[in-house]
Design an enzyme around this catalytic site. Structure first.
Site, PDB file in Angstrom:
ATOM      1  N   GLY A  13      -1.888  -2.511  12.688  1.00 24.34           N
ATOM      2  CA  GLY A  13      -2.897  -2.158  13.678  1.00 24.34           C
ATOM      3  C   GLY A  13      -2.331  -1.940  15.074  1.00 24.34           C
ATOM      4  O   GLY A  13      -1.253  -1.355  15.244  1.00 24.34           O
ATOM      5  N   ILE A  14      -3.046  -2.444  16.067  1.00 25.15           N
ATOM      6  CA  ILE A  14      -2.614  -2.275  17.456  1.00 25.15           C
ATOM      7  C   ILE A  14      -1.243  -2.924  17.660  1.00 25.15           C
ATOM      8  O   ILE A  14      -0.382  -2.380  18.352  1.00 25.15           O
ATOM      9  CB  ILE A  14      -3.671  -2.885  18.413  1.00 25.15           C
ATOM     10  CG1 ILE A  14      -4.959  -2.045  18.390  1.00 25.15           C
ATOM     11  CG2 ILE A  14      -3.123  -2.991  19.835  1.00 25.15           C
ATOM     12  CD1 ILE A  14      -6.120  -2.655  19.186  1.00 25.15           C
ATOM     13  N   GLY A  84      -5.114 -11.449  16.102  1.00 23.58           N
ATOM     14  CA  GLY A  84      -6.540 -11.793  16.173  1.00 23.58           C
ATOM     15  C   GLY A  84      -7.252 -11.468  14.878  1.00 23.58           C
ATOM     16  O   GLY A  84      -6.811 -10.613  14.107  1.00 23.58           O
ATOM     17  N   GLN A 141     -21.091  -9.025  21.900  1.00 25.52           N
ATOM     18  CA  GLN A 141     -21.356  -8.140  20.761  1.00 25.52           C
ATOM     19  C   GLN A 141     -22.206  -8.862  19.724  1.00 25.52           C
ATOM     20  O   GLN A 141     -21.907 -10.008  19.362  1.00 25.52           O
ATOM     21  CB  GLN A 141     -20.029  -7.681  20.130  1.00 25.52           C
ATOM     22  CG  GLN A 141     -20.155  -6.928  18.814  1.00 25.52           C
ATOM     23  CD  GLN A 141     -21.010  -5.666  18.928  1.00 25.52           C
ATOM     24  OE1 GLN A 141     -20.934  -4.945  19.914  1.00 25.52           O
ATOM     25  NE2 GLN A 141     -21.845  -5.420  17.935  1.00 25.52           N
ATOM     26  N   TYR A 147     -15.952 -14.361  18.316  1.00 18.54           N
ATOM     27  CA  TYR A 147     -14.904 -13.428  18.763  1.00 18.54           C
ATOM     28  C   TYR A 147     -15.039 -13.137  20.264  1.00 18.54           C
ATOM     29  O   TYR A 147     -14.050 -13.158  21.009  1.00 18.54           O
ATOM     30  CB  TYR A 147     -15.039 -12.144  17.947  1.00 18.54           C
ATOM     31  CG  TYR A 147     -13.997 -11.080  18.174  1.00 18.54           C
ATOM     32  CD1 TYR A 147     -12.793 -11.086  17.473  1.00 18.54           C
ATOM     33  CD2 TYR A 147     -14.232 -10.025  19.060  1.00 18.54           C
ATOM     34  CE1 TYR A 147     -11.855 -10.082  17.656  1.00 18.54           C
ATOM     35  CE2 TYR A 147     -13.292  -9.018  19.247  1.00 18.54           C
ATOM     36  CZ  TYR A 147     -12.103  -9.051  18.540  1.00 18.54           C
ATOM     37  OH  TYR A 147     -11.170  -8.046  18.728  1.00 18.54           O
TER      38      TYR A 147
HETATM   39  N1  CAA Z   1     -27.372  -4.691  17.591  1.00 16.59           N
HETATM   40  C1  CAA Z   1     -28.636  -5.059  17.246  1.00 16.59           C
HETATM   41  N2  CAA Z   1     -28.990  -5.370  16.002  1.00 16.59           N
HETATM   42  C2  CAA Z   1     -28.059  -5.247  15.051  1.00 16.59           C
HETATM   43  C3  CAA Z   1     -26.735  -4.885  15.328  1.00 16.59           C
HETATM   44  C4  CAA Z   1     -26.428  -4.582  16.652  1.00 16.59           C
HETATM   45  N3  CAA Z   1     -25.185  -4.196  16.983  1.00 16.59           N
HETATM   46  N4  CAA Z   1     -26.031  -4.901  14.173  1.00 16.59           N
HETATM   47  C5  CAA Z   1     -26.891  -5.271  13.208  1.00 16.59           C
HETATM   48  N5  CAA Z   1     -28.115  -5.480  13.741  1.00 16.59           N
HETATM   49  C6  CAA Z   1     -29.315  -5.876  13.046  1.00 16.59           C
HETATM   50  C7  CAA Z   1     -29.584  -4.983  11.854  1.00 16.59           C
HETATM   51  O1  CAA Z   1     -30.262  -3.817  12.264  1.00 16.59           O
HETATM   52  C8  CAA Z   1     -30.454  -5.847  10.978  1.00 16.59           C
HETATM   53  O2  CAA Z   1     -31.755  -5.865  11.478  1.00 16.59           O
HETATM   54  P1  CAA Z   1     -33.000  -5.973  10.476  1.00 16.59           P
HETATM   55  O3  CAA Z   1     -32.878  -7.313   9.817  1.00 16.59           O
HETATM   56  O4  CAA Z   1     -34.193  -5.868  11.370  1.00 16.59           O
HETATM   57  O5  CAA Z   1     -32.852  -4.832   9.531  1.00 16.59           O
HETATM   58  C9  CAA Z   1     -29.822  -7.192  11.229  1.00 16.59           C
HETATM   59  O6  CAA Z   1     -29.135  -7.146  12.474  1.00 16.59           O
HETATM   60  C10 CAA Z   1     -28.788  -7.458  10.175  1.00 16.59           C
HETATM   61  O7  CAA Z   1     -28.974  -8.749   9.936  1.00 16.59           O
HETATM   62  P2  CAA Z   1     -28.422  -9.360   8.589  1.00 16.59           P
HETATM   63  O8  CAA Z   1     -28.914 -10.773   8.570  1.00 16.59           O
HETATM   64  O9  CAA Z   1     -28.715  -8.510   7.406  1.00 16.59           O
HETATM   65  O10 CAA Z   1     -26.874  -9.299   8.905  1.00 16.59           O
HETATM   66  P3  CAA Z   1     -25.711  -9.662   7.965  1.00 16.59           P
HETATM   67  O11 CAA Z   1     -25.678 -11.137   7.751  1.00 16.59           O
HETATM   68  O12 CAA Z   1     -25.711  -8.803   6.763  1.00 16.59           O
HETATM   69  O13 CAA Z   1     -24.509  -9.273   8.906  1.00 16.59           O
HETATM   70  C11 CAA Z   1     -23.182  -7.810  10.246  1.00 16.59           C
HETATM   71  C12 CAA Z   1     -24.183  -7.923   9.122  1.00 16.59           C
HETATM   72  C13 CAA Z   1     -22.018  -8.784  10.046  1.00 16.59           C
HETATM   73  C14 CAA Z   1     -23.842  -8.097  11.567  1.00 16.59           C
HETATM   74  C15 CAA Z   1     -22.677  -6.360  10.172  1.00 16.59           C
HETATM   75  O14 CAA Z   1     -23.736  -5.506  10.518  1.00 16.59           O
HETATM   76  C16 CAA Z   1     -21.501  -6.076  11.067  1.00 16.59           C
HETATM   77  O15 CAA Z   1     -20.351  -6.316  10.698  1.00 16.59           O
HETATM   78  N6  CAA Z   1     -21.761  -5.548  12.258  1.00 16.59           N
HETATM   79  C17 CAA Z   1     -20.685  -5.131  13.159  1.00 16.59           C
HETATM   80  C18 CAA Z   1     -20.396  -6.144  14.204  1.00 16.59           C
HETATM   81  C19 CAA Z   1     -19.332  -5.553  15.084  1.00 16.59           C
HETATM   82  O16 CAA Z   1     -19.549  -4.596  15.808  1.00 16.59           O
HETATM   83  N7  CAA Z   1     -18.111  -6.104  15.051  1.00 16.59           N
HETATM   84  C20 CAA Z   1     -17.012  -5.549  15.769  1.00 16.59           C
HETATM   85  C21 CAA Z   1     -15.827  -5.486  14.850  1.00 16.59           C
HETATM   86  S1  CAA Z   1     -14.488  -4.542  15.537  1.00 16.59           S
HETATM   87  C22 CAA Z   1     -13.762  -5.576  16.616  1.00 16.59           C
HETATM   88  O17 CAA Z   1     -14.124  -6.710  16.780  1.00 16.59           O
HETATM   89  C23 CAA Z   1     -12.611  -5.015  17.390  1.00 16.59           C
HETATM   90  C24 CAA Z   1     -12.894  -5.015  18.831  1.00 16.59           C
HETATM   91  O18 CAA Z   1     -12.352  -5.827  19.570  1.00 16.59           O
HETATM   92  C25 CAA Z   1     -13.749  -3.973  19.404  1.00 16.59           C
END
Ligand code: CAA
Length: 240
Positions: A13-14, A84, A141, A147
């Site tokens: 990665g990075i 990380g 986030q 994180y």
């Molecule tokens: N903002 C608002 N709501 C969100 C959201 C967001 N960003 N992401 C998910 N939701 C909502 C969904 O729409 C859903 O809503 P509903 O229940 O009304 O449909 C709900 O949250 C999902 O809840 P769940 O209980 O079903 O969630 P889950 O237990 O299945 O978890 C998750 C799913 C882990 C949140 C998954 O969506 C995910 O991985 N999201 C990404 C999170 C993210 O952006 N991580 C960054 C990774 S990259 C990184 O970290 C590198 C860096 O430094 C930038």
């Protein structure tokens, strides 16, 4: 000037892009990794950069690993705390284990990496510390309470280290990448990733090399008066 540089999480990665960029700048690079032996071997075959295996979450292992790096390559003048992990979950579902794994690796891991190297930098009156934070430490986030806490904590670390190291010729800075095309971001569900890209004015994910170039500048002799700063590279997704 050629120096010895250590990059934690430096084989993928990075971190891999940073290791390669520091090597191209003429430095002797040690790339640390924690678990993926296959990726580390492929990385060394491809780049000629030696790898050193230890878990940054473990202080004694870090100390021993850094001692081995210094025995093999010489005293470390440049350290990039990059290793990380993510354990994403909405807060109401986040387990204490998910909290602790991320804190231990991403935050305590920075302490464990820099602390054994710091006294030597103070003695030699030169050092470059760069911590890879994140846009999500700046803005928070959804699903990343753990994180985001560590990445915000990184900024507190470098601002404090900057004040402690300045008189000894040591700088400590952070880079806050936005969403970069790495395995970590690719692990996010595709639909979520598409919605993230839609929020990036640049209209794309960043490339690991775009972060590596920020690091190469911060560790150069030219950057000696930049201390305690944060470079954000996020395609205009967030301003702090
Ligand atoms: N903002 C608002 N709501 C969100 C959201 C967001 N960003 N992401 C998910 N939701 C909502 C969904 O729409 C859903 O809503 P509903 O229940 O009304 O449909 C709900 O949250 C999902 O809840 P769940 O209980 O079903 O969630 P889950 O237990 O299945 O978890 C998750 C799913 C882990 C949140 C998954 O969506 C995910 O991985 N999201 C990404 C999170 C993210 O952006 N991580 C960054 C990774 S990259 C990184 O970290 C590198 C860096 O430094 C930038």
């Amino acid at each position: 000037m050629s120096r010895v540089a250590l990059v934690t999480g430096g084989t993928r990665g990075i971190g891999a892009a940073i290791s390669k960029s520091l090597k191209s700048a003429g430095h002797k690079v040690a790339a640390n990794y924690a678990g993926n032996d296959e990726a580390a071997a492929a990385f060394t075959r491809q780049t000629g950069i030696p790898t050193f295996k230890w878990n940054v979450a473990d202080y004694e292992a870090s100390k021993a690993g850094i001692a081995k790096v210094e025995a093999d390559l010489g005293p470390v003048d440049i350290v990039i705390a990059n290793a990380g992990i993510t354990r994403d979950a909405p807060f109401h579902k986040m387990s204490p284990e998910q909290w602790h794994q991320v804190i231990d690796t991403n935050l305590t891991g920075v302490f464990n990496t820099v602390h054994p190297i710091w006294p030597g930098m103070r003695e030699r009156k030169f050092g470059r510390v760069v911590v890879i934070s994140s846009i999500n430490g700046q803005k928070g986030q959804f699903a990343q309470v753990n994180y985001a806490a560590t990445k915000a904590g990184d900024l507190g670390i470098i601002r404090s280290l900057a004040q402690e190291g300045a008189r000894a010729g040591i700088t400590a800075n952070a880079v806050c990448p936005g969403y970069i095309a790495t395995e970590m971001v690719m692990a996010v569900p595709e639909k979520v990733r598409e919605s993230i890209i839609a929020q990036i004015p640049a209209g794309r994910l960043g490339e690991p090399e775009e972060i590596a170039r920020c690091v190469s500048f911060l560790v150069s002799d030219d950057a000696g008066f930049i201390n305690g700063s944060t470079i954000s590279a996020n395609g205009a997704q967030f301003f702090s």
